[in-house]
Design an enzyme around this catalytic site. Structure first.
Site, PDB file in Angstrom:
ATOM      1  N   HIS A   1       0.850  -1.204   0.000  1.00 17.30           N
ATOM      2  CA  HIS A   1       0.000   0.000   0.000  1.00 17.30           C
ATOM      3  C   HIS A   1       0.875   1.240   0.000  1.00 17.30           C
ATOM      4  O   HIS A   1       2.091   1.155   0.162  1.00 17.30           O
ATOM      5  CB  HIS A   1      -0.996  -0.020   1.158  1.00 17.30           C
ATOM      6  CG  HIS A   1      -0.393   0.135   2.530  1.00 17.30           C
ATOM      7  ND1 HIS A   1       0.435  -0.810   3.095  1.00 17.30           N
ATOM      8  CD2 HIS A   1      -0.494   1.133   3.449  1.00 17.30           C
ATOM      9  CE1 HIS A   1       0.804  -0.405   4.300  1.00 17.30           C
ATOM     10  NE2 HIS A   1       0.260   0.785   4.546  1.00 17.30           N
TER      11      HIS A   1
ATOM     12  N   HIS B   1       1.423   3.980   1.870  1.00 17.88           N
ATOM     13  CA  HIS B   1       1.993   4.765   2.981  1.00 17.88           C
ATOM     14  C   HIS B   1       3.518   4.830   2.888  1.00 17.88           C
ATOM     15  O   HIS B   1       4.173   3.855   2.521  1.00 17.88           O
ATOM     16  CB  HIS B   1       1.565   4.181   4.331  1.00 17.88           C
ATOM     17  CG  HIS B   1       0.126   4.454   4.648  1.00 17.88           C
ATOM     18  ND1 HIS B   1      -0.607   3.699   5.527  1.00 17.88           N
ATOM     19  CD2 HIS B   1      -0.720   5.419   4.193  1.00 17.88           C
ATOM     20  CE1 HIS B   1      -1.839   4.188   5.611  1.00 17.88           C
ATOM     21  NE2 HIS B   1      -1.933   5.224   4.800  1.00 17.88           N
TER      22      HIS B   1
ATOM     23  N   ASP C   1       5.894   4.805   4.998  1.00 16.70           N
ATOM     24  CA  ASP C   1       6.755   3.872   5.744  1.00 16.70           C
ATOM     25  C   ASP C   1       6.835   2.502   5.049  1.00 16.70           C
ATOM     26  O   ASP C   1       7.535   1.602   5.512  1.00 16.70           O
ATOM     27  CB  ASP C   1       6.303   3.730   7.214  1.00 16.70           C
ATOM     28  CG  ASP C   1       4.907   3.154   7.363  1.00 16.70           C
ATOM     29  OD1 ASP C   1       3.994   3.588   6.649  1.00 16.70           O
ATOM     30  OD2 ASP C   1       4.728   2.248   8.209  1.00 16.70           O
ATOM     31  N   HIS C   2       6.154   2.375   3.904  1.00 12.35           N
ATOM     32  CA  HIS C   2       6.213   1.144   3.101  1.00 12.35           C
ATOM     33  C   HIS C   2       6.783   1.398   1.705  1.00 12.35           C
ATOM     34  O   HIS C   2       7.106   0.453   0.986  1.00 12.35           O
ATOM     35  CB  HIS C   2       4.813   0.520   2.988  1.00 12.35           C
ATOM     36  CG  HIS C   2       4.229   0.170   4.321  1.00 12.35           C
ATOM     37  ND1 HIS C   2       4.088  -1.110   4.771  1.00 12.35           N
ATOM     38  CD2 HIS C   2       3.800   0.965   5.336  1.00 12.35           C
ATOM     39  CE1 HIS C   2       3.586  -1.098   5.997  1.00 12.35           C
ATOM     40  NE2 HIS C   2       3.406   0.154   6.357  1.00 12.35           N
TER      41      HIS C   2
ATOM     42  N   HIS D   1      -7.430  -0.603   5.495  1.00 13.64           N
ATOM     43  CA  HIS D   1      -6.387   0.301   6.012  1.00 13.64           C
ATOM     44  C   HIS D   1      -6.164   1.417   4.994  1.00 13.64           C
ATOM     45  O   HIS D   1      -6.177   2.587   5.331  1.00 13.64           O
ATOM     46  CB  HIS D   1      -5.116  -0.500   6.261  1.00 13.64           C
ATOM     47  CG  HIS D   1      -3.941   0.313   6.713  1.00 13.64           C
ATOM     48  ND1 HIS D   1      -3.896   0.925   7.948  1.00 13.64           N
ATOM     49  CD2 HIS D   1      -2.771   0.614   6.102  1.00 13.64           C
ATOM     50  CE1 HIS D   1      -2.731   1.568   8.062  1.00 13.64           C
ATOM     51  NE2 HIS D   1      -2.039   1.398   6.957  1.00 13.64           N
TER      52      HIS D   1
ATOM     53  N   ASP E   1      -0.094  -3.673   6.311  1.00 15.99           N
ATOM     54  CA  ASP E   1      -0.733  -3.140   7.516  1.00 15.99           C
ATOM     55  C   ASP E   1      -2.193  -3.569   7.622  1.00 15.99           C
ATOM     56  O   ASP E   1      -3.004  -2.890   8.254  1.00 15.99           O
ATOM     57  CB  ASP E   1      -0.682  -1.599   7.524  1.00 15.99           C
ATOM     58  CG  ASP E   1       0.715  -1.066   7.810  1.00 15.99           C
ATOM     59  OD1 ASP E   1       1.618  -1.867   8.112  1.00 15.99           O
ATOM     60  OD2 ASP E   1       0.886   0.166   7.728  1.00 15.99           O
TER      61      ASP E   1
ATOM     62  N   HIS F   1       4.735  -4.462  10.903  1.00 18.38           N
ATOM     63  CA  HIS F   1       5.111  -3.712  12.112  1.00 18.38           C
ATOM     64  C   HIS F   1       5.248  -4.629  13.316  1.00 18.38           C
ATOM     65  O   HIS F   1       4.563  -5.656  13.407  1.00 18.38           O
ATOM     66  CB  HIS F   1       4.060  -2.645  12.448  1.00 18.38           C
ATOM     67  CG  HIS F   1       4.032  -1.487  11.510  1.00 18.38           C
ATOM     68  ND1 HIS F   1       4.819  -0.377  11.679  1.00 18.38           N
ATOM     69  CD2 HIS F   1       3.311  -1.273  10.386  1.00 18.38           C
ATOM     70  CE1 HIS F   1       4.580   0.495  10.694  1.00 18.38           C
ATOM     71  NE2 HIS F   1       3.663  -0.032   9.891  1.00 18.38           N
TER      72      HIS F   1
HETATM   73 FE    FE Z   1       2.784   0.999   8.149  1.00 14.17          FE
HETATM   74 ZN    ZN Z   2       0.081   1.775   6.495  1.00  9.99          ZN
END
Ligand code: FE
Ligand code: ZN
Length: 259
Positions: free
Chosen positions: A55, A57, A59-60, A114, A131, A169
């Site tokens: 996805h 985001h 942080d990915h 998400h 996530d 995570h």
């Molecule tokens: Fe994340």
């Molecule tokens: Zn995420």
């Protein structure tokens, strides 16, 4: 043989690194940061062959650009339903991909909730779920409805029990803290807490875990359990009927405790 190891990033992200024994082709899942990936590739003597994205985001996805500067040939797989710069192969539900030289075919599952276009990769008994599912928890509903996420989690829960879920995570202990409010007397949950504390004190990740294990301890997969329904009804002060309503209430309960 398929080797899978976590590359820790930021405070609590895991970027999963995959390679087949005897091959130098590395594949990473959700590289939010390029630095630790480049170090791991170097240390393991691997060339980056492919990136799998679940996805959008940051942080990915934040490491994609720099990884492509180092490995311009790498194929970047990701959800067709999200705008993510760098993706070369846009994937839809049911698509099948064979990244790098892993010798594994992954099936693409649409798991919105998400984010609106979130996908997961399932192959050879391994699930890379980004996530969507965490151990003893699930992702927040940033772009989806409880109904959507409930269906997405049910799809995941329907996979074989010995499937290993590689979450993105390290949230397990925090998730257990909340799950104990929902099911204070669940013996499997209490046992999972002991196990997870021991793993963390040894510096080990608490993931992957099996779906069979998650079904016993993850309140977000347990809307059908009378005790979970009761706890959700007590929290909301009303009668809940559908699994999505129960799921949504437990999700809202966790959000309101941990904001
Ligand atoms: Fe994340
Ligand atoms: Zn995420």
């Amino acid at each position: 043989m398929l080797n899978i190891s976590p590359i820790p990033a930021f405070g609590d992200n895991y970027i999963w690194l995959l390679c087949a024994s005897g091959s130098t082709a590395g594949v990473v899942v959700d590289p939010g940061d390029a630095g630790p990936v480049l170090e791991a590739l170097e240390r393991e003597g691997l060339e980056l062959a492919a990136i799998l994205i679940t996805h959008h985001h940051s942080d990915h996805t934040g490491g994609i650009r720099r990884l492509l500067q180092h490995s311009p040939e790498a194929i970047v797989y990701g959800p067709a339903g999200e705008h993510i710069p760098g993706i070369t192969q846009q994937l839809h539900d049911g698509d099948r991909v064979r990244p790098g030289e892993l010798g594994v075919e992954f099936e693409v599952l649409d798991v919105p909730g998400h984010t609106a276009g979130h996908i997961a990769y399932y192959g050879a008994g391994h699930l890379f779920c980004g996530d969507t599912l965490f151990s003893v928890g699930c992702g927040r509903l940033f772009e989806g409805t409880p109904e959507q996420m409930s269906v997405s989690l049910a799809r995941i829960a329907a996979l074989p029990g010995d499937t290993l879920a590689y979450c993105a995570h390290e949230y397990t202990l925090d998730n257990i803290g909340f799950a104990k409010w929902v099911e204070p007397d669940n013996p499997d949950l209490l046992a999972r807490e002991v196990e997870a504390r021991a793993q963390r004190s040894r510096g080990e990740p608490t993931v992957p875990s099996t779906l069979a294990q998650e079904l016993k301890v993850n309140p977000f997969l347990r809307a059908h359990i009378p005790g979970v329904k009761q706890a959700a009804e007590q929290f909301s002060g009303r009668t809940l009927t559908s699994p999505a309503e129960i799921f949504g209430t437990v999700r809202y309960w966790k959000d309101s405790r941990y904001d």
